[in-house]
Enzyme design. Sequence first.
Site, mmCIF file in Angstrom:
data_model
loop_
_atom_site.group_PDB
_atom_site.id
_atom_site.type_symbol
_atom_site.label_atom_id
_atom_site.label_comp_id
_atom_site.label_asym_id
_atom_site.label_seq_id
_atom_site.Cartn_x
_atom_site.Cartn_y
_atom_site.Cartn_z
ATOM 1 N N SER A 5 0.868 -1.188 0.000
ATOM 2 C CA SER A 5 0.000 0.000 0.000
ATOM 3 C C SER A 5 0.897 1.228 0.000
ATOM 4 O O SER A 5 1.768 1.384 0.868
ATOM 5 C CB SER A 5 -0.875 0.016 1.250
ATOM 6 O OG SER A 5 -1.350 1.337 1.471
ATOM 7 N N HIS A 30 -1.107 -1.536 -4.154
ATOM 8 C CA HIS A 30 -2.442 -1.297 -3.591
ATOM 9 C C HIS A 30 -2.570 0.215 -3.382
ATOM 10 O O HIS A 30 -1.805 0.809 -2.619
ATOM 11 C CB HIS A 30 -2.522 -2.067 -2.272
ATOM 12 C CG HIS A 30 -3.791 -1.927 -1.515
ATOM 13 N ND1 HIS A 30 -4.853 -2.798 -1.674
ATOM 14 C CD2 HIS A 30 -4.182 -1.025 -0.559
ATOM 15 C CE1 HIS A 30 -5.831 -2.465 -0.838
ATOM 16 N NE2 HIS A 30 -5.452 -1.380 -0.161
ATOM 17 N N ASP A 32 -4.870 3.199 -2.137
ATOM 18 C CA ASP A 32 -6.021 3.487 -1.279
ATOM 19 C C ASP A 32 -6.648 4.806 -1.676
ATOM 20 O O ASP A 32 -5.999 5.850 -1.617
ATOM 21 C CB ASP A 32 -5.559 3.567 0.188
ATOM 22 C CG ASP A 32 -5.208 2.205 0.743
ATOM 23 O OD1 ASP A 32 -6.095 1.340 0.768
ATOM 24 O OD2 ASP A 32 -4.034 2.005 1.131
ATOM 25 N N MET A 34 -9.432 7.443 -0.653
ATOM 26 C CA MET A 34 -10.269 7.845 0.482
ATOM 27 C C MET A 34 -10.883 9.198 0.169
ATOM 28 O O MET A 34 -10.180 10.116 -0.261
ATOM 29 C CB MET A 34 -9.393 7.946 1.728
ATOM 30 C CG MET A 34 -8.688 6.652 2.056
ATOM 31 S SD MET A 34 -7.623 6.868 3.477
ATOM 32 C CE MET A 34 -7.156 5.157 3.769
ATOM 33 N N HIS A 64 -8.275 0.348 -4.043
ATOM 34 C CA HIS A 64 -9.151 0.076 -2.902
ATOM 35 C C HIS A 64 -9.999 1.330 -2.718
ATOM 36 O O HIS A 64 -9.528 2.331 -2.178
ATOM 37 C CB HIS A 64 -8.290 -0.239 -1.665
ATOM 38 C CG HIS A 64 -9.067 -0.386 -0.399
ATOM 39 N ND1 HIS A 64 -8.461 -0.450 0.844
ATOM 40 C CD2 HIS A 64 -10.399 -0.496 -0.167
ATOM 41 C CE1 HIS A 64 -9.399 -0.587 1.773
ATOM 42 N NE2 HIS A 64 -10.577 -0.603 1.188
ATOM 43 N N MET A 66 -12.503 3.591 -1.161
ATOM 44 C CA MET A 66 -13.221 3.893 0.083
ATOM 45 C C MET A 66 -14.033 5.155 -0.163
ATOM 46 O O MET A 66 -13.614 6.262 0.180
ATOM 47 C CB MET A 66 -12.221 4.070 1.227
ATOM 48 C CG MET A 66 -11.629 2.762 1.702
ATOM 49 S SD MET A 66 -10.114 2.970 2.659
ATOM 50 C CE MET A 66 -8.901 2.887 1.338
ATOM 51 N N MET A 137 -10.882 -6.432 5.432
ATOM 52 C CA MET A 137 -10.174 -5.416 6.204
ATOM 53 C C MET A 137 -9.840 -6.003 7.575
ATOM 54 O O MET A 137 -10.703 -6.582 8.242
ATOM 55 C CB MET A 137 -11.032 -4.155 6.380
ATOM 56 C CG MET A 137 -11.270 -3.373 5.098
ATOM 57 S SD MET A 137 -9.772 -2.996 4.169
ATOM 58 C CE MET A 137 -8.848 -1.987 5.341
ATOM 59 N N GLY A 142 -9.238 3.765 6.827
ATOM 60 C CA GLY A 142 -9.113 5.221 6.986
ATOM 61 C C GLY A 142 -7.671 5.684 7.127
ATOM 62 O O GLY A 142 -7.309 6.725 6.597
ATOM 63 N N PHE A 143 -6.885 4.882 7.832
ATOM 64 C CA PHE A 143 -5.508 5.299 8.085
ATOM 65 C C PHE A 143 -4.563 4.106 8.065
ATOM 66 O O PHE A 143 -4.951 3.003 8.458
ATOM 67 C CB PHE A 143 -5.404 5.995 9.455
ATOM 68 C CG PHE A 143 -6.214 7.263 9.509
ATOM 69 C CD1 PHE A 143 -5.658 8.483 9.121
ATOM 70 C CD2 PHE A 143 -7.548 7.237 9.895
ATOM 71 C CE1 PHE A 143 -6.410 9.648 9.123
ATOM 72 C CE2 PHE A 143 -8.322 8.405 9.907
ATOM 73 C CZ PHE A 143 -7.747 9.609 9.519
ATOM 74 N N GLY A 144 -3.346 4.365 7.614
ATOM 75 C CA GLY A 144 -2.307 3.349 7.719
ATOM 76 C C GLY A 144 -1.770 3.327 9.142
ATOM 77 O O GLY A 144 -2.101 4.191 9.956
ATOM 78 N N GLY A 145 -0.972 2.327 9.447
ATOM 79 C CA GLY A 145 -0.288 2.274 10.730
ATOM 80 C C GLY A 145 -1.140 1.838 11.914
ATOM 81 O O GLY A 145 -0.749 2.010 13.065
ATOM 82 N N ASP A 172 -5.845 -6.643 4.636
ATOM 83 C CA ASP A 172 -5.355 -5.262 4.594
ATOM 84 C C ASP A 172 -5.531 -4.600 5.948
ATOM 85 O O ASP A 172 -6.647 -4.464 6.436
ATOM 86 C CB ASP A 172 -6.170 -4.512 3.516
ATOM 87 C CG ASP A 172 -5.758 -3.057 3.355
ATOM 88 O OD1 ASP A 172 -4.717 -2.663 3.895
ATOM 89 O OD2 ASP A 172 -6.497 -2.328 2.657
ATOM 90 N N SER A 195 2.762 0.575 6.202
ATOM 91 C CA SER A 195 3.796 1.124 7.076
ATOM 92 C C SER A 195 4.913 0.111 7.382
ATOM 93 O O SER A 195 6.072 0.498 7.563
ATOM 94 C CB SER A 195 3.180 1.655 8.368
ATOM 95 O OG SER A 195 2.293 0.723 8.896
#
Length: 215
Positions: A5, A30, A32, A34, A64, A66, A137, A142-145, A172, A195
């Site tokens: 990602s 990948h 993302d 958003m 992906h 969203m 999921m 909404g957020f990485g990490g 993911d 990350s």
Amino acid sequence: MIAPSILNINNLNLEKDIQTAVNAGIKRFHIDIMDGHFVANLSFGPQLVSDFKKTFPTSEAEIHLMSNNPDDLVPAFTKAGAQIMLLHYEAMTEEKLNYWLDYLKENHVKAGVVLNPDTPVSVLSKFISKIDQILLMTVFPGFGGQKFIPESLSRIKEASRLVKGKVPIEVDGGINGQIAKKAKDAGAEIFVAGSYLFCQNSVEKQIAELRGILQ
Ligand code: DX5
Ligand code: ZN
């Protein structure tokens, strides 16, 4: 397969870090998308995808999506060069989801359904015959990490029993080496990692480590 990602790459280093991953043998990325509504974050638009395809023509672009606005964005990202598009079950009616899955097929874009961690895995049975991939999921999007949700392992097993090897299962969110191994044992075949690959010291080293663990 590992599908990195690119969300948490420093945006000013995107080309450099993606090139490093390509050199390390990565075939699919990948991406993302958003929209600030379906999830509380904003990321990339169609131009990023067309620039990606221009700069890395032999790499596969997995989108992906969203967003609650498939009517505008599915055609826009198809036109931009998406090769795989993953649509959230929660983002639209089943009727609309079926419509856009058919649209993707007609436009030779591989199609998949994404489930949030609290959506019953059983809904997938309605779509298995018409999709190329499932994305489970393993964090709320909404957020990485974020941290992998441990209950995801039983969901992967449940999805695996449902698809009986007909459709690959991708995971993911919060994926690192140790978790990827557990997810693989549960039945996952495609691993998104953000990350863990791009926010440590060396992208090459992280890819090699994850690949080694998954072999
Ligand atoms: C989360 C995104 C993920 C995310 C993964 O909403 O869908 O693809 O970027 O990042 P990590 O691997 O850091 O959880
Ligand atoms: Zn994602």
